[in-house]
Design a protein around this motif. Structure first.
Motif, PDB file in Angstrom:
ATOM      1  N   THR A 243      36.195  32.329  48.535  1.00  0.00           N
ATOM      2  CA  THR A 243      35.188  33.261  47.989  1.00  0.00           C
ATOM      3  C   THR A 243      34.963  34.377  49.010  1.00  0.00           C
ATOM      4  OG1 THR A 243      34.098  31.515  46.742  1.00  0.00           O
ATOM      5  CG2 THR A 243      32.841  33.514  47.177  1.00  0.00           C
TER       6      THR A 243
ATOM      7  N   THR B  29      33.113  38.260  50.006  1.00  0.00           N
ATOM      8  CA  THR B  29      31.951  39.111  49.721  1.00  0.00           C
ATOM      9  C   THR B  29      32.345  40.560  50.039  1.00  0.00           C
ATOM     10  OG1 THR B  29      30.408  37.361  50.286  1.00  0.00           O
ATOM     11  CG2 THR B  29      29.554  39.617  50.260  1.00  0.00           C
TER      12      THR B  29
ATOM     13  N   GLU C   9      27.813  44.094  47.989  1.00  0.00           N
ATOM     14  CA  GLU C   9      26.919  43.187  47.288  1.00  0.00           C
ATOM     15  C   GLU C   9      27.641  42.409  46.200  1.00  0.00           C
ATOM     16  OE1 GLU C   9      23.782  45.560  45.762  1.00  0.00           O
ATOM     17  OE2 GLU C   9      22.947  46.089  47.729  1.00  0.00           O
ATOM     18  N   GLN C  10      28.952  42.532  46.129  1.00  0.00           N
ATOM     19  CA  GLN C  10      29.754  41.868  45.088  1.00  0.00           C
ATOM     20  C   GLN C  10      30.456  40.636  45.676  1.00  0.00           C
ATOM     21  OE1 GLN C  10      32.814  44.358  43.532  1.00  0.00           O
ATOM     22  NE2 GLN C  10      33.427  42.950  41.920  1.00  0.00           N
ATOM     23  N   THR C  11      30.523  39.551  44.916  1.00  0.00           N
ATOM     24  CA  THR C  11      31.189  38.305  45.322  1.00  0.00           C
ATOM     25  C   THR C  11      32.422  38.107  44.462  1.00  0.00           C
ATOM     26  OG1 THR C  11      29.091  37.312  45.997  1.00  0.00           O
ATOM     27  CG2 THR C  11      30.940  35.814  45.598  1.00  0.00           C
TER      28      THR C  11
ATOM     29  N   THR D 255      35.812  35.595  43.738  1.00  0.00           N
ATOM     30  CA  THR D 255      36.421  34.261  43.935  1.00  0.00           C
ATOM     31  C   THR D 255      37.907  34.356  43.643  1.00  0.00           C
ATOM     32  OG1 THR D 255      34.365  33.169  43.285  1.00  0.00           O
ATOM     33  CG2 THR D 255      36.397  31.860  43.225  1.00  0.00           C
TER      34      THR D 255
ATOM     35  N   PRO E  28      32.510  34.689  54.351  1.00  0.00           N
ATOM     36  CA  PRO E  28      31.245  34.238  54.958  1.00  0.00           C
ATOM     37  C   PRO E  28      31.459  33.150  56.007  1.00  0.00           C
ATOM     38  CG  PRO E  28      30.997  34.495  52.593  1.00  0.00           C
ATOM     39  CD  PRO E  28      32.454  34.636  52.871  1.00  0.00           C
TER      40      PRO E  28
END
Length: 873
Positions: free
Chosen positions: A427, A429, A432-434, A436, A456
């Protein structure tokens, strides 16, 4: 010349501004109105041209009004071999500082620094080109004059194939020649100064010599005249005795002639009286003979008129009988014509009623078509009113979309590509968008703008595309924003949607125009209301009984034609009989007139015969015919004797030659009077000349003539000297002017070729211009149509002015180049040409500096390599 840096402090409303310019390329300096864009160019001019202590109006106006401080201007400039930093402070604590960085470092201050800068600029910069290469707000559409730019002239000479090396002093030589020419001639070629003074001095000397020579000749003339008059006076004294004898003889002959003339006048009076008496008696005899002949002639005429009157009365009776027969035939033909006309009227009513019925049917069908077309047109207008996209908005959308595509293509070429491949499920980042990513899946982020990708708790990666890609991304965002605005105005979500709406709008507009044309054709001759009123009138006039009878239209028209033919035959017969009546009436009138005239002539002839007979009878009572004849013969004899006496005296008078006697007397009197007059005049003239000679002898006229001749020789020598110099200056000026005009005509071609090369991407492949000898654009040609420069639109003038300056910048040598300054131009230019002008700016920007000052940076989005500097208040 290149401008590297410009710093303004306390200049008008600018507190502090420091701008650095790249060495070449297009620099777009943008900012709001009144932020001080134009003031930058003004400040550079004041720095280079005005001293720090100057009190000129231009210097006073730049002092800030909000603070009591001095205005400062600093510039870093390179020109030729020199590069220097130049600073001035005006108004308060005035100072001037100059730091020369190359070719060797120097520092100067005050007037010495000011003079050194002017010397360096005068040595390396064509100031005429520097001022001509500006497009200002107040004169953006005015034709640019590059004729006084020496650097451009040298470049054009080389481009035209002139290999001669220019010394750089040719304009100075021409100015010196013009100065020398101005010493002797005015601008219109009239003498002035030293040359005019020499001409005036020689003219004055010639006038003095002529005046003095005339004065000396006047003395000589007086002496000669005095001698001649004295000789004439002596000859007149000898001539007087002969003139006295001649006058006495002429007076005696005139007295004898006067006596003979008196006798002749008396005889003429007697002859005149006898002639009058003879004429009276002869007239009385002639009148008596005339009266007798008149009575006889009138008696014969009276008999002839009586016989003519009898024949005329007989002819009048015959003509009256013929008239009565013709009138009866005419009455019968008139009755037949009336019957035929009634038949025509009856058949016409039937035919007209059938025609009105057919017209009513056609008019009904036409009104039905009009109502159907109006309903369709109303529906189309309703659909069109719901579409907000116009042709202009669609053109703006297409232009903005093309710009977005071009910038995206450029961005795709310059942007870096980064690809992430997941080895295991992970995942990420991104801002502000995540995101996968399953194992084995790939992901490529957008790298045209700074992006931070973070795993992260493990790693954070920042992707920075660089200045070039960021600038292109900023242009792309701006272009996309403009495209979105235009799409919103047109009510479309994207470009394809806008094209669909535009296609539907064009179809609806085409159908509406066709329906409008059809409706206009149906209502071309009259309105719908008028057609409805005419239909109602036609229906009211149609007889129901006639329609119910079922009369055939063909049979009705055939009956109508037959009735018309019968009426025309009857009319022809009636016309024939009417013409016969008219002819017989004319003959009757003629015969009656002849009889009436002859009756009048018979009465007149009888009255005249009676009157003539009465006059003859009265004359015979007073004197008989024989008595009148005898008196006339006696009077003729008396008149003959008086005429003989007059003839004799006239012969004697003529023999005396009265004209010669009178002429001799007049001549003798005139000779005596002329002799007296001559003697008096000669005496007076001799006295006057004696007095004049006494006065002239004391004036020294011969000495004055000698002095005037000497002065004239000096004036002639000075005139010849100045004349040679003046004519030499005039010849040299004409030769130089001819050479300069020939040179200008030669280098017009390269300049025109460069303007056309730069202008064809903007105006199209058929773009041509005509250039005069002063390098001004006279007219423009597109698609074979030539338009004078003054008749072009404001946008076309502005574009041509910029192209001319850019052509000059592209032609001049590198060491002679100066910055091209464009102050808020292209405000009259449409979006399509703005994009094309951007390509031209990119082309010329490689040769030197192009500085654009604008409050609308969107105009220059098409300049791909532009360096943008934003100003803030």
């Amino acid at each position: 010349m290149k401008l590297h840096r410009l710093v303004l402090t306390n200049y008008r409303g600018i507190t502090h501004r420091d701008i650095e310019f790249p060495d070449h390329g297009v620099v777009v300096v943008c900012g709001a109105n009144e932020v001080g864009k134009t003031s930058m160019i003004e400040a550079l001019d004041l720095l280079l041209e005005s001293k720090d202590r100057s009190t000129k109006k231009d210097v006073k106006q730049v002092k800030p009004t909000h603070a009591d401080v001095g205005s400062e201007v600093t510039a870093e400039i390179s020109t030729g071999p020199y590069r220097f930093v130049y600073r001035k402070r005006f108004h308060k604590k005035c100072e001037t500082e100059l730091t020369i960085l190359s070719p060797r470092r120097e520092q100067l201050t005050g007037d010495e620094a000011h003079d050194r800068v002017l010397a360096m600029l005068g040595e390396t910069v064509d100031t005429g080109l520097w001022h001509a290469q500006r497009v200002l707000q107040s004169s953006s559409t005015a034709a640019v004059d590059l004729s006084e730019c020496d650097a451009l002239s040298r470049a054009l000479d080389l481009a035209a194939g002139d290999d001669a090396t220019m010394s750089g002093t040719e304009p100075l030589l021409i100015e010196r020649i013009d100065t020398e020419y101005g010493r002797y001639f005015t601008a219109t070629g009239r003498p002035t100064g030293e040359w005019a003074a020499a001409i005036a001095q020689l003219r004055s000397a010639d006038e003095d010599v002529a005046r003095c020579a005339a004065a000396v000749a006047e003395v000589d003339e007086r002496v000669r005249r005095h001698a001649a008059l004295a000789e004439q006076q002596a000859g007149l004294a000898d001539h007087r005795q002969g003139i006295g004898q001649r006058l006495a003889a002429a007076q005696a002959a005139a007295s004898a002639l006067a006596v003979l003339a008196d006798e002749l006048r008396q005889a003429e009076l007697v002859a005149t009286a006898a002639q009058g008496t003879c004429a009276a008696s002869s007239g009385a005899q002639a009148e008596r003979v005339r009266l007798r002949d008149d009575v006889a002639a009138r008696t014969v005429a009276l008999t002839d008129v009586r016989s003519q009157l009898a024949a005329a009365i007989e002819a009048e009776h015959t003509a009256r009988e013929v008239v009565e027969i013709a009138c009866a035939a005419a009455a019968e033909s008139a009755v037949a014509l009336t019957a035929a006309q009634q038949a025509v009227d009856e058949t016409r009513r039937v035919v007209d009623a059938l025609a009105e019925n057919e017209q009513a049917q056609r008019l009904t069908a036409r009104l039905d078509r009009i109502e159907a077309a109006e309903q369709q047109l109303t529906e189309l207008n309703r659909e069109l009113s719901q579409i907000t996209l116009t042709g202009d908005v669609m053109a703006d959308i297409e232009s903005a979309a093309a710009l977005v595509d071009r910038i995206e293509a450029q961005l795709a070429l310059t942007a870096a590509t980064v690809e992430f491949t997941a080895v295991v499920d992970v995942t990420l980042t991104v801002g502000e968008q995540t995101i996968t990513l399953p194992a084995g899946e790939r992901w490529t982020p957008v790298s045209s703008s700074p992006t931070t990708v973070e795993l992260p708790g493990v790693v954070s990666v920042r992707i920075d595309p660089g200045v070039t890609t960021s600038g292109a991304q900023a242009k792309l965002v701006a272009a996309q924003r403009i495209l979105a605005d235009y799409l919103r105005q047109g009510g479309a979500a994207d470009l394809d949607g806008a094209r669909v709406i535009e296609h539907r709008r064009r179809d609806l507009t085409s159908n509406r125009d066709q329906l409008a044309a059809t409706l206009a054709g149906l209502c071309e001759d009259e309105g719908v209301g008028a057609m409805r009123a005419r239909l109602a009138a036609l229906r009211e006039g149609i007889s129901p009984a006639l329609l119910a009878a079922g009369v055939d239209a063909g049979a009705a028209r055939a009956a109508f034609v037959a009735a018309i033919e019968g009426r025309e035959n009857a009319r022809a017969q009636a016309d024939l009989h009417q013409r016969a009546v008219a002819g017989t009436n004319v003959q009757l009138t003629e015969k009656s007139t002849v009889a009436t005239v002859l009756r009048s002539k018979l009465a007149d002839a009888s009255a005249e015969l009676d009157a003539a007979t009465g006059r003859l009878t009265v004359q015979r009572v007073l004197a008989g015919d024989e008595q009148i004849a005898e008196q006339a013969a006696a009077d003729i004899e008396v008149q003959r004797r008086a005429a003989s006496r007059v003839a004799e005296l006239a012969r004697r008078y003529a023999a005396a030659d009265p004209a010669a006697v009178q002429a001799e007397l007049a001549s003798a009197n005139a000779a005596a009077a002329d002799l007296d007059r001559q003697q008096t005049g000669i005496g007076q003239a001799l006295n006057d000349i004696t007095v004049e000679l006494g006065v002239m002898g004391n004036e020294g006229r011969k000495g004055s003539l000698d002095l005037a001749q000497i002065a004239r020789e000096h004036a002639f020598a000075e005139h010849s000297r100045v004349s040679r110099r003046a004519r030499a200056a005039e010849l040299l000026r004409s030769v130089m002017a001819r050479h300069r005009d020939t040179t200008r005509a030669r280098y017009v071609a390269p300049f025109r070729t460069e303007i056309e090369r730069l202008g064809r991407p903007v105006f199209g492949p058929t773009f041509e211009v005509e250039i005069d000898s002063d390098l001004r654009i006279c007219n423009r040609t597109l698609d074979g149509r030539t338009v004078p420069y003054d008749s072009l639109s404001g946008g076309a003038k502005e574009q041509l002015g910029i192209l001319a300056r850019l052509a000059g910048a592209a032609l001049v040598a590198t060491q002679d180049a100066v910055p091209v300054v464009i102050d808020d131009a292209l405000g009259f230019t449409d979006p399509e040409r703005l994009t094309k002008m951007g390509v031209v700016f990119d082309t010329v920007g490689d040769h030197g500096q192009v500085i654009v000052l604008t409050c609308t940076p969107a105009r220059y989005l098409g300049v791909q390599d532009a360096h943008v500097i934003e100003l803030s208040a």
